[in-house]
Enzyme design. Structure first.
Site, short mmCIF file in Angstrom:
data_model
loop_
_atom_site.label_atom_id
_atom_site.label_comp_id
_atom_site.label_asym_id
_atom_site.label_seq_id
_atom_site.Cartn_x
_atom_site.Cartn_y
_atom_site.Cartn_z
N GLU A 93 -2.73 6.61 8.40
CA GLU A 93 -3.30 7.70 7.62
C GLU A 93 -4.54 8.27 8.29
OE1 GLU A 93 -3.83 5.72 3.90
OE2 GLU A 93 -5.86 5.03 4.39
N HIS A 153 -14.26 -3.74 8.58
CA HIS A 153 -13.59 -3.44 7.31
C HIS A 153 -13.78 -4.55 6.27
CE1 HIS A 153 -11.82 -0.16 9.53
NE2 HIS A 153 -11.31 -1.01 10.40
N ARG A 195 -6.71 -8.30 -9.20
CA ARG A 195 -7.38 -9.59 -9.40
C ARG A 195 -8.87 -9.32 -9.62
NH1 ARG A 195 -10.02 -9.53 -4.64
NH2 ARG A 195 -8.90 -8.85 -2.78
N LYS A 237 0.81 -1.22 0.00
CA LYS A 237 0.00 0.00 0.00
C LYS A 237 0.84 1.27 0.00
CE LYS A 237 -4.27 -1.67 2.16
NZ LYS A 237 -3.97 -3.09 2.25
#
Length: 654
Positions: free
Chosen positions: A200, A235, A297, A116
């Protein structure tokens, strides 16, 4: 086009790939673990090959073994599905070296988007907006804590190599940061073999909107519009839909352009998804979305995109991987109606969505206009503790969003799952939730509405207990009649000695049952109308009830509006020794691995104190002391595999 394909996956996605491959005339080759030897996808494939024991790290994650099968069988290509090796760049490289086409992007693109932090830096250089935060290499807790304070709370800690919500924690206060960091790093290391994280800013009122992109090897890149995946729990996506509610054309165009640029930046080929987080507090705006990650994917939720575009994304994957050009340009694509998908899982919403396992005593799905079911299991099969607990994806498509949600709710209401607990009733409540239907939702919607959605501990369903007790007593009377030579059938009549009839009026008899694992005596009485049941402490609502009774090997499962009640006759000779310990036994709530034990024998604990962590389906679950006392026994140790209900700790009175 390829003549054969090896599917390096299992379950629902393996069945999905087989379906398209067969339509295209391809020979289908399955690989499977020992636990999946009798699975649906194994029987559907033209041939199937054993690749190892049940744990994925010894079977589905062993690329060398899968490649050996591909070469032995002459497979022209390998479709990795999603999960397992689908985003493993080394495996993609190995396929190329072995002369087997990997149905996916180049290894270089997988590597570029696989971490990431690096992905955010790459797309930022391409002009794609990213969430403010720290995406660098330093991982010292004190440094990350300082950066979090500078960013401002709340913040998100996210695994660098992560996905699916694993290794992710929201932190609202500085004092909680280090504990959350350690938990995220440990979970990331277990799930991905990489403990690194990034930090973040947490976007308030976040909407999770992703863009499906497709690229061929000839330089053509398009997007197939957006999906809204904001209904999440921990999540993890629960319900996805396409297109996104309230999406202005200007924002769709801006997001689509950013996604295409991100794909171009890594030389992408094949199907991919660029995920954005949008600030939904003031509606979707061209300047209010940020890049999160790119999934290199096929996505679990691809059926909703197929529904609104009329395309078969798996077929497109095969065609692009075989060197064909995309058969359309961006201007050829249009949105047709609205589609919504619900992920039906083997989990219990009433106990914090703990994974559930076991035999599927009943599994029935509806059909009808606009309804699609993608599943990899069937009635009589097993939901094992080794893999993702998904039972099926229920997809509805209609002209409008309201009609699609109505179809989804109706389909879920007609779905029957008995055995492992399921979230079917919870999903139906979501599809009917007024705020969701009116577009007032974000990624925190589920957490804010758990009680209204039935995802909390609920009282015993007395109507289910009463119906189950009557059915079990009827069976018991038939057994007694058979043994005694009586000709009666069903629950005996008023002259049978077994019912306790007396001339002064109906006599009430107590019958011991085990309901949801607990002893419960139900009261049975006869009158001229027949037998009736009373459940002490739980009034039975009057009137008829729409219930489904499913027989198991030792009792019944009663289904009421998707909710299960397990009931059996009490067997005094079959009681567990744990019962003698009262409420001080801490048992494993599901199959899994013991990650940590925080107490030792002789230690004093308080009620609610965290005593252990169990990992299941790569997610961690904390266990707490059910009462205050002294730990009299610790029966497990870190690294040990435990079964559902296994005795872990015993807490005795002070």
């Amino acid at each position: 086009m390829f003549t054969s394909v090896l599917i390096a996956n299992r379950g629902e996605i393996a069945c999905r790939v087989i379906r398209t491959a067969r339509r295209l005339g391809m020979r289908t080759i399955a690989v499977h673990s020992e636990a999946d030897a009798g699975a649906l996808f194994v029987r559907q494939a033209d041939e199937a090959h054993l690749i190892g024991p049940a744990p994925a790290r010894e079977s589905y994650l062993v690329g060398e073994r899968i490649l050996a099968v591909a070469q032995e069988t002459g497979a022209a290509c390998i479709h990795p599905g999603y999960g397992f090796l689908s985003e493993n760049a080394d495996f993609a490289d190995a396929c190329h070296k072995a002369g087997v086409v990997f149905v996916g992007p180049p290894a270089s693109a997988i590597r570029a988007m696989g971490l990431k932090d690096a992905a955010k830096s790459l797309v930022e250089r391409a002009g794609v907006p990213v969430v403010p935060g720290y995406h660098g290499p330093k991982q010292e807790p004190a440094f990350l804590r300082e950066r979090a304070a500078n960013i401002g709370f709340p913040v998100l800690i996210k695994a660098v190599a992560g996905g699916g919500g694993k290794g992710m924690r929201r932190v609202d206060r500085l004092i909680d940061f280090e504990e959350a960091l350690h938990g995220a790093q440990r979970e990331a290391a277990n799930a991905f073999g990489d403990p690194r994280v990034l930090v973040e800013r947490y976007v308030r009122s976040p909407r999770h909107v992703e863009i499906q992109v497709f690229a061929d090897a000839h330089g053509h890149v398009v997007h197939l519009f957006e999906r809204d995946c904001s209904l999440q729990r921990r999540h993890q996506k629960v319900i996805e839909e396409a297109p996104a509610p309230g999406m202005p054309e200007t924002v769709r165009a801006a997001m689509g352009k950013a996604a295409v640029e991100a794909a171009r930046a890594v030389g992408y080929v094949g199907a991919g998804t660029v995920e954005f987080i949008a600030d939904g507090s003031q509606g979707l705006r061209p300047d209010g979305f940020f890049f999160m990650e790119m999934n290199t994917r096929l996505q679990v939720e691809h059926p909703v995109t197929e529904a609104i575009t009329g395309l078969d994304l798996v077929e497109l994957q095969f065609r692009v991987a075989s060197g064909e050009k995309l058969p359309f340009s961006q201007s050829d694509l249009a949105i047709d109606g609205h589609a919504v998908e619900a992920r039906l899982y083997a989990e219990d919403p009433e106990t914090g969505f703990l994974p559930s396992t076991g035999r599927l005593w009943a599994l029935r799905f509806p059909d009808g206009k606009g309804i699609r079911i993608d599943t990899g299991v069937e009635e009589g099969g097993e939901v094992t503790p080794f893999y993702d607990p998904m039972i099926a994806k229920v997809i509805a498509h209609a002209k409008t969003r309201d009609e699609a949600l109505d179809r989804l709710a109706g389909a879920l209401g007609r779905t029957v799952v008995a055995g492992p607990r399921s979230n079917v009733a919870f999903l139906r409540a979501l599809a009917l939730a007024p705020d969701f239907r009116e577009g007032r939702f974000d990624t925190g919607f589920i957490d804010r509405h758990l009680e209204a959605l039935g995802a909390v501990a609920r009282p015993l369903d007395a109507r289910a207990v009463a119906a189950g007790a009557l059915a079990l007593l009827g069976g018991e009377q038939e057994r007694v009649a058979a043994v005694s030579g009586s000709s009666g059938a069903g629950i005996a009549g008023p002259w049978d000695v077994a019912d306790g009839f007396q001339t002064s009026g109906p006599r009430v008899s107590a019958w011991p049952m085990v309901v949801e694992g607990e002893r419960l005596d139900v009261l049975v009485a006869f009158d001229r109308e027949g037998p009736s049941v009373e459940v002490p402490g739980h009034p039975v609502p009057p009137g008829d009830h729409d219930l489904t009774l499913v027989s198991t090997d030792d009792g019944l499962i009663v289904l009421a509006d998707g909710r299960q009640t397990h009931i059996r006759l009490f067997d005094p000779l079959g009681q567990s020794a744990d019962d003698a310990d009262g409420g001080g036994v801490v048992k494993a709530p599901m199959h899994g691995k013991v990650v940590a034990v925080f107490v030792a024998a002789g230690e004093t604990v308080e009620k609610g104190q965290r005593v252990a962590i169990v990992e299941a389906m790569k997610m961690e679950h904390s266990l707490v002391a059910p009462r205050a006392g002294i730990v009299s026994e610790v029966a497990v140790e870190p690294g040990q595999q435990v079964g559902e209900g296994a005795r872990m700790l015993v807490i005795a009175d002070d």
